[in-house]
Write a protein that holds these residues in place. Sequence first.
Motif, PDB file in Angstrom:
ATOM      1  N   PHE A   1       0.954  -1.370  -0.169  1.00  0.00           N
ATOM      2  CA  PHE A   1      -0.536   0.016  -0.428  1.00  0.00           C
ATOM      3  C   PHE A   1       0.708   1.202   0.051  1.00  0.00           C
ATOM      4  N   ALA A   2       2.469   1.137   0.586  1.00  0.00           N
ATOM      5  CA  ALA A   2       3.170   2.073   0.849  1.00  0.00           C
ATOM      6  C   ALA A   2       3.993   2.103  -0.581  1.00  0.00           C
ATOM      7  N   ILE A   3       3.550   1.617  -1.311  1.00  0.00           N
ATOM      8  CA  ILE A   3       5.047   1.644  -2.386  1.00  0.00           C
ATOM      9  C   ILE A   3       5.435   2.917  -2.874  1.00  0.00           C
ATOM     10  N   ARG A   4       4.525   4.067  -3.660  1.00  0.00           N
ATOM     11  CA  ARG A   4       4.670   4.935  -3.832  1.00  0.00           C
ATOM     12  C   ARG A   4       5.622   5.863  -3.061  1.00  0.00           C
ATOM     13  N   THR A   5       5.331   5.803  -1.364  1.00  0.00           N
ATOM     14  CA  THR A   5       5.948   6.634  -0.603  1.00  0.00           C
ATOM     15  C   THR A   5       6.798   6.024  -0.167  1.00  0.00           C
ATOM     16  N   VAL A   6       7.424   4.838  -0.445  1.00  0.00           N
ATOM     17  CA  VAL A   6       9.010   4.237  -0.258  1.00  0.00           C
ATOM     18  C   VAL A   6      10.218   4.408  -1.175  1.00  0.00           C
ATOM     19  N   TYR A   7       8.936   4.533  -2.489  1.00  0.00           N
ATOM     20  CA  TYR A   7       9.890   4.582  -3.498  1.00  0.00           C
ATOM     21  C   TYR A   7       9.765   6.160  -3.759  1.00  0.00           C
ATOM     22  N   ASP A   8       9.549   7.460  -3.810  1.00  0.00           N
ATOM     23  CA  ASP A   8       9.768   9.237  -3.388  1.00  0.00           C
ATOM     24  C   ASP A   8      10.696   8.668  -2.759  1.00  0.00           C
ATOM     25  N   ASN A   9      10.718   8.419  -1.230  1.00  0.00           N
ATOM     26  CA  ASN A   9      11.540   8.998  -0.361  1.00  0.00           C
ATOM     27  C   ASN A   9      12.503   7.953  -0.219  1.00  0.00           C
ATOM     28  N   VAL A  10      12.774   7.021  -1.309  1.00  0.00           N
ATOM     29  CA  VAL A  10      14.103   6.700  -1.685  1.00  0.00           C
ATOM     30  C   VAL A  10      15.325   6.909  -2.531  1.00  0.00           C
ATOM     31  N   ARG A  11      13.545   7.902  -3.665  1.00  0.00           N
ATOM     32  CA  ARG A  11      14.419   8.933  -4.477  1.00  0.00           C
ATOM     33  C   ARG A  11      15.514  10.123  -4.186  1.00  0.00           C
ATOM     34  N   GLU A  12      14.164  10.481  -3.635  1.00  0.00           N
ATOM     35  CA  GLU A  12      14.999  11.684  -2.569  1.00  0.00           C
ATOM     36  C   GLU A  12      15.630  11.714  -1.737  1.00  0.00           C
ATOM     37  N   THR A  13      15.865  11.014  -1.086  1.00  0.00           N
ATOM     38  CA  THR A  13      17.681  10.547  -0.308  1.00  0.00           C
ATOM     39  C   THR A  13      18.456  10.150  -1.526  1.00  0.00           C
ATOM     40  N   ILE A  14      18.538   9.552  -2.258  1.00  0.00           N
ATOM     41  CA  ILE A  14      19.304   9.087  -3.175  1.00  0.00           C
ATOM     42  C   ILE A  14      19.808  11.180  -3.977  1.00  0.00           C
ATOM     43  N   THR A  15      18.754  11.552  -4.391  1.00  0.00           N
ATOM     44  CA  THR A  15      18.932  12.535  -5.197  1.00  0.00           C
ATOM     45  C   THR A  15      20.240  13.532  -4.146  1.00  0.00           C
ATOM     46  N   ASN A  16      19.119  14.377  -2.790  1.00  0.00           N
ATOM     47  CA  ASN A  16      20.197  14.873  -1.496  1.00  0.00           C
ATOM     48  C   ASN A  16      21.064  14.216  -1.191  1.00  0.00           C
ATOM     49  N   THR A  17      21.925  13.154  -1.674  1.00  0.00           N
ATOM     50  CA  THR A  17      23.069  12.525  -1.455  1.00  0.00           C
ATOM     51  C   THR A  17      23.892  12.672  -2.825  1.00  0.00           C
ATOM     52  N   GLY A  80      29.369  11.127   6.863  1.00  0.00           N
ATOM     53  CA  GLY A  80      27.823  10.914   6.588  1.00  0.00           C
ATOM     54  C   GLY A  80      26.702  10.738   6.928  1.00  0.00           C
ATOM     55  N   PHE A  81      25.759  10.692   6.539  1.00  0.00           N
ATOM     56  CA  PHE A  81      24.290  11.478   6.468  1.00  0.00           C
ATOM     57  C   PHE A  81      23.486  10.131   6.529  1.00  0.00           C
ATOM     58  N   ASN A  82      22.372   9.647   7.597  1.00  0.00           N
ATOM     59  CA  ASN A  82      21.701   8.260   7.845  1.00  0.00           C
ATOM     60  C   ASN A  82      20.194   9.136   7.857  1.00  0.00           C
ATOM     61  N   THR A  83      19.552   8.253   7.195  1.00  0.00           N
ATOM     62  CA  THR A  83      17.411   8.780   7.114  1.00  0.00           C
ATOM     63  C   THR A  83      17.191   6.833   7.351  1.00  0.00           C
ATOM     64  N   MET A  84      16.457   7.037   8.312  1.00  0.00           N
ATOM     65  CA  MET A  84      15.797   5.496   8.534  1.00  0.00           C
ATOM     66  C   MET A  84      14.305   5.691   8.710  1.00  0.00           C
ATOM     67  N   ILE A  85      13.177   4.872   8.469  1.00  0.00           N
ATOM     68  CA  ILE A  85      11.928   5.055   7.815  1.00  0.00           C
ATOM     69  C   ILE A  85      11.743   4.165   8.289  1.00  0.00           C
ATOM     70  N   LYS A  86      10.761   4.149   9.045  1.00  0.00           N
ATOM     71  CA  LYS A  86       9.778   3.050   9.491  1.00  0.00           C
ATOM     72  C   LYS A  86       8.052   3.462   8.770  1.00  0.00           C
ATOM     73  N   ILE A  87       7.842   1.983   8.268  1.00  0.00           N
ATOM     74  CA  ILE A  87       6.639   2.419   8.202  1.00  0.00           C
ATOM     75  C   ILE A  87       4.813   1.157   7.788  1.00  0.00           C
ATOM     76  N   PRO A  88       4.158   1.088   9.135  1.00  0.00           N
ATOM     77  CA  PRO A  88       3.167   0.354   9.587  1.00  0.00           C
ATOM     78  C   PRO A  88       2.936  -1.042   8.253  1.00  0.00           C
ATOM     79  N   LEU A  89       2.734  -1.803   8.078  1.00  0.00           N
ATOM     80  CA  LEU A  89       1.883  -2.486   7.118  1.00  0.00           C
ATOM     81  C   LEU A  89       0.930  -2.432   7.359  1.00  0.00           C
TER      82      LEU A  89
END
Length: 91
Positions: A1-17, A80-89
């Motif tokens: 249900f949250a695949i778009r959120t996961v994708y957008d967050n990973v993409r944004e983090t890679i872009t920032n890096t 470095g920089f760390n991003t930790m995301i936790k999403i309930p299923l």
Amino acid sequence: FAIRTVYDNVRETITNTMRYSEADRIDIFFINDAATIEIYILDNGKGCEDISEHNGLRGIRERTEAVGGTVRFSSIKGEGFNTMIKIPLQG
């Protein structure tokens, strides 16, 4: 249900890096069980002393919280920089 959120967050983090960190390595770990998905995105860039949540980080937080999740950013200058995301299923 949250695949778009996961994708957008990973993409944004890679872009920032790529834009800001001067890192030459990004590690991304996905851990999931029946209840949650956890995403750890770690880079070996220059890091920072103070984390300011402007558009990119704010967007990650807003998207994550919109699906009931939590996010934590951490950094130490020179380590470095760390991003930790936790999403309930959802059922």
